[in-house]
Design an enzyme around this catalytic site. Structure first.
Site, PDB file in Angstrom:
ATOM      1  N   HIS A  86      37.856  58.521  67.541  1.00  0.00           N
ATOM      2  CA  HIS A  86      37.756  57.773  68.799  1.00  0.00           C
ATOM      3  C   HIS A  86      37.436  58.724  69.949  1.00  0.00           C
ATOM      4  O   HIS A  86      38.339  59.368  70.484  1.00  0.00           O
ATOM      5  CB  HIS A  86      39.079  57.058  69.098  1.00  0.00           C
ATOM      6  CG  HIS A  86      39.334  55.890  68.212  1.00  0.00           C
ATOM      7  ND1 HIS A  86      38.876  54.620  68.487  1.00  0.00           N
ATOM      8  CD2 HIS A  86      40.003  55.808  67.035  1.00  0.00           C
ATOM      9  CE1 HIS A  86      39.256  53.800  67.518  1.00  0.00           C
ATOM     10  NE2 HIS A  86      39.936  54.499  66.622  1.00  0.00           N
ATOM     11  N   GLU A  98      36.817  58.008  72.944  1.00  0.00           N
ATOM     12  CA  GLU A  98      37.489  57.533  74.166  1.00  0.00           C
ATOM     13  C   GLU A  98      38.963  57.933  74.219  1.00  0.00           C
ATOM     14  O   GLU A  98      39.606  57.810  75.263  1.00  0.00           O
ATOM     15  CB  GLU A  98      37.327  56.011  74.311  1.00  0.00           C
ATOM     16  CG  GLU A  98      38.200  55.162  73.422  1.00  0.00           C
ATOM     17  CD  GLU A  98      37.766  55.062  71.968  1.00  0.00           C
ATOM     18  OE1 GLU A  98      38.435  54.333  71.214  1.00  0.00           O
ATOM     19  OE2 GLU A  98      36.769  55.703  71.579  1.00  0.00           O
ATOM     20  N   CYS A 137      34.527  54.556  64.947  1.00  0.00           N
ATOM     21  CA  CYS A 137      35.590  54.221  64.000  1.00  0.00           C
ATOM     22  C   CYS A 137      35.123  53.101  63.058  1.00  0.00           C
ATOM     23  O   CYS A 137      34.191  53.301  62.292  1.00  0.00           O
ATOM     24  CB  CYS A 137      36.898  53.889  64.721  1.00  0.00           C
ATOM     25  SG  CYS A 137      38.338  53.946  63.614  1.00  0.00           S
TER      26      CYS A 137
END
Length: 200
Positions: A181, A183, A79
């Site tokens: 992202h 994650e 990001c």
């Protein structure tokens, strides 16, 4: 050890937990010695480009990151951490980035709502080990208002459509980056992190 660089502007714990979930040794680090010791570096980030560069400079981390990457250490930007890899950003004001990759970070020019938040599908443009096992149409989670422009087409591995084509995965040599992202991107995101770790 995968070092997740703490400069006060990232969802560090969620990145650390995602790597640990897939069985990788990952630690949040914030000093020069640990950056040098890490086998690979991850630069996450949430926030504004100028603030991030200022914090990296103030903490004395900019030069050691540059040195380690130039030596060939495996690197992943996420990001805002991806955006910092380029030559300059134009969020709030013009600021020099880390300059590893060609291009500028500018506000997304689209008729759609800004920021670009939510799930969007990837269109894979070229092979990279970071995307091993992924296919066109796989969804990942974005949260951003700025994106890469004037980058090197040869470095862009995947894009997402949001009224305009947004570079979503940009890679060159030992440098890998995601505008989204991983994650927060479920099994697809975990596969990306696993692919990064497998390159060690």
């Amino acid at each position: 050890m995968i070092g997740i660089i703490d400069y006060g502007m990232g969802n560090l714990r969620s990145v650390e937990k995602a790597f640990q979930y897939i069985g990788e040794d990952a630690k949040i680090i914030d000093d020069v010695g640990m950056i040098k010791e890490a086998d690979a570096l991850v630069l996450p980030g949430v926030g504004a480009f100028p603030d991030a560069m200022e914090v990296l400079d103030k903490k004395g981390l900019t030069n050691v990151i540059k040195d380690e990457v130039k030596k060939g250490k495996l690197f992943l930007g996420i990001c805002l951490g991806m955006q910092l890899l380029f030559e300059r950003g134009y969020e709030v004001k013009e600021v020099k980035g880390l300059g590893f990759l060609k291009g500028e970070i500018r506000e997304i020019e689209t008729d759609l709502k800004i920021p670009h938040i939510g799930w969007n599908s990837l269109l894979i443009k070229r092979d990279t080990p970071l995307l091993r096992g992924l296919k066109d149409g796989d969804n990942v989670y974005f949260v951003h208002s700025y994106c890469l422009v004037n980058g090197d087409e040869g470095d862009i591995c995947a894009v997402a459509e949001y009224g305009v084509e947004i570079p979503a995965v940009v890679c060159k040599g030992n440098i890998f980056s995601c505008q989204f992202h991983p994650e927060k991107s479920g099994d697809i995101g975990l596969q990306i992190l696993r692919n990064f770790a497998d390159m060690l």
